[in-house]
Design a protein around this motif. Sequence first.
Motif, PDB file in Angstrom:
ATOM      1  N   LEU A 335     -41.866  11.118 -68.634  1.00 51.40           N
ATOM      2  CA  LEU A 335     -40.973  11.590 -69.750  1.00 51.40           C
ATOM      3  C   LEU A 335     -39.563  11.753 -69.160  1.00 51.40           C
ATOM      4  O   LEU A 335     -39.422  12.386 -67.828  1.00 51.40           O
ATOM      5  N   ASP A 336     -38.661  11.382 -69.788  1.00 54.24           N
ATOM      6  CA  ASP A 336     -37.086  11.282 -69.002  1.00 54.24           C
ATOM      7  C   ASP A 336     -36.497  12.633 -69.184  1.00 54.24           C
ATOM      8  O   ASP A 336     -37.182  13.663 -69.951  1.00 54.24           O
ATOM      9  N   ALA A 337     -35.349  12.912 -68.976  1.00 55.12           N
ATOM     10  CA  ALA A 337     -34.670  14.078 -68.993  1.00 55.12           C
ATOM     11  C   ALA A 337     -34.402  14.507 -70.495  1.00 55.12           C
ATOM     12  O   ALA A 337     -34.648  15.610 -70.729  1.00 55.12           O
ATOM     13  N   ALA A 338     -33.903  13.742 -71.280  1.00 52.78           N
ATOM     14  CA  ALA A 338     -33.653  14.049 -72.738  1.00 52.78           C
ATOM     15  C   ALA A 338     -35.060  14.598 -73.501  1.00 52.78           C
ATOM     16  O   ALA A 338     -34.948  15.516 -73.908  1.00 52.78           O
ATOM     17  N   THR A 339     -36.191  13.970 -73.205  1.00 51.89           N
ATOM     18  CA  THR A 339     -37.436  14.430 -73.551  1.00 51.89           C
ATOM     19  C   THR A 339     -37.798  15.789 -73.062  1.00 51.89           C
ATOM     20  O   THR A 339     -38.468  16.652 -73.706  1.00 51.89           O
ATOM     21  N   ALA A 341     -36.044  18.015 -71.657  1.00 57.82           N
ATOM     22  CA  ALA A 341     -35.150  19.120 -72.202  1.00 57.82           C
ATOM     23  C   ALA A 341     -35.364  19.461 -73.510  1.00 57.82           C
ATOM     24  O   ALA A 341     -35.371  20.646 -74.024  1.00 57.82           O
ATOM     25  N   GLN A 342     -35.843  18.455 -74.502  1.00 58.88           N
ATOM     26  CA  GLN A 342     -36.143  18.799 -75.701  1.00 58.88           C
ATOM     27  C   GLN A 342     -37.240  20.030 -75.905  1.00 58.88           C
ATOM     28  O   GLN A 342     -37.595  20.529 -76.750  1.00 58.88           O
ATOM     29  N   PHE A 343     -38.278  19.586 -75.116  1.00 57.97           N
ATOM     30  CA  PHE A 343     -39.674  20.099 -75.123  1.00 57.97           C
ATOM     31  C   PHE A 343     -39.588  21.501 -74.200  1.00 57.97           C
ATOM     32  O   PHE A 343     -40.391  22.506 -74.642  1.00 57.97           O
ATOM     33  N   LYS A 344     -38.760  21.579 -73.318  1.00 60.76           N
ATOM     34  CA  LYS A 344     -38.759  22.797 -72.558  1.00 60.76           C
ATOM     35  C   LYS A 344     -37.556  23.023 -71.961  1.00 60.76           C
ATOM     36  O   LYS A 344     -37.188  24.272 -71.907  1.00 60.76           O
ATOM     37  N   GLY A 345     -36.861  22.267 -71.437  1.00 59.88           N
ATOM     38  CA  GLY A 345     -35.469  22.778 -70.644  1.00 59.88           C
ATOM     39  C   GLY A 345     -34.515  23.389 -71.117  1.00 59.88           C
ATOM     40  O   GLY A 345     -33.924  24.219 -70.747  1.00 59.88           O
ATOM     41  N   SER A 346     -34.019  23.215 -72.522  1.00 64.54           N
ATOM     42  CA  SER A 346     -33.110  23.929 -73.169  1.00 64.54           C
ATOM     43  C   SER A 346     -33.578  24.940 -73.845  1.00 64.54           C
ATOM     44  O   SER A 346     -32.830  26.236 -73.830  1.00 64.54           O
ATOM     45  N   GLU A 347     -34.889  25.138 -74.287  1.00 61.99           N
ATOM     46  CA  GLU A 347     -35.217  26.290 -74.786  1.00 61.99           C
ATOM     47  C   GLU A 347     -36.494  27.076 -74.045  1.00 61.99           C
ATOM     48  O   GLU A 347     -36.607  28.438 -74.170  1.00 61.99           O
ATOM     49  N   MET A 348     -36.794  26.711 -73.099  1.00 60.09           N
ATOM     50  CA  MET A 348     -37.724  27.290 -71.951  1.00 60.09           C
ATOM     51  C   MET A 348     -38.985  27.881 -72.852  1.00 60.09           C
ATOM     52  O   MET A 348     -39.501  28.847 -72.326  1.00 60.09           O
ATOM     53  N   MET A 349     -39.268  27.370 -73.981  1.00 63.84           N
ATOM     54  CA  MET A 349     -40.434  27.640 -74.865  1.00 63.84           C
ATOM     55  C   MET A 349     -40.399  29.248 -75.054  1.00 63.84           C
ATOM     56  O   MET A 349     -41.516  29.832 -75.414  1.00 63.84           O
TER      57      MET A 349
END
Length: 360
Positions: A335-339, A341-349
């Motif tokens: 999975l690339d950076a954008a994906t 970030a979408q699943f975890k990086g930006s919101e950290m679950m």
Amino acid sequence: MPSTVAVVGGGYGGIGAARELDAAADVVLIEPRDTFVHHVAALRGLVDPAWVDRIFLPYDRLLERGRVVRDRAAAVDPGGVVLGSGERIDADFVVLATGASYPFPAKFAEADSAEAKARLRDAHAELAAADAVLLLGAGPVGLEFAGEIKAAWPGTAVTVVDPADDILAGAFPEEFRAEVRRQLADLGVELVLGTALTAEPATPPGKTAPLTAATESGRAISADIWFRCHGVAPATDYAFDGGLAAARQVGGGLQVTADLRLPGHGTVFAIGDVTALPEAKTARNASAQARAAAAGVRALIEGREPAPYEPMPPGIMLPLGPARGAGFSPATGVLDAATTAQFKGSEMMVGHYRELLGLD
């Protein structure tokens, strides 16, 4: 009368098992901390103080029928748990989910959330004052920490040292590691692999003070602050009675059978980082084991035998700051950076665990 289940430990596995069993039994969750700690986002909380309050989530709404007891387990036996206060919780089933310790800031030992928050904010001030950072360990924690530092302070030099010849031990394809290395290089993170320090720095980790560390390969690395990013230790320092001690392995992990019970003890389960299972010690795997153990307890309550636990395929979601990172699973590939970030990086679950704890 409904069965009583004592769940020892309120981390990722513990809250999952307690929530799953709440409707089927009288659940007592035993946890010394005053809040759940979302350690997945701890490194984000260190570099960005706005995140600090978001990673400490109250237990108040986790259970509708059961209760949370704020105390530590002093002793465990097949019939229940003796608390640090001396009180005994008798139980028909016990689920051990006490997790593992890990060096700060990926985890913290403080049971009081106010103290833990203060420690995070103090460490943020120390790190913000540093121009160069040394991280020991090129596993998921060390690399995620490097990405978080670079996202917060792009001009700060970050060096990661590890005696392994490559990053990220585990069953991951070379394409995944290559993508992580590429992004780290873009961020300006320096990897020093295949060598270890001759000795750890004399200054305490997490404290700003000029230091020079020598590697076994003969290199000298200068930095202003350093952190240890390795050293997981299962938290099984409570006393085991009634024959349970035989399950504790060298290193502290607990041996479990195929259905996550301690050998020879049909009513005692163990899940998460506390087990000696050859799985990555992640929130994802702890949650999967929690579901399996809860299903096993329900089966026994209903007079059936538990089904074997089926480990999840190896996978990883490695953020390198809010907008970068990479992931892998056999089903999705790399999975690339954008994906990521979408699943975890930006919101950290955070939203997922707020929902699990009944806060949303």
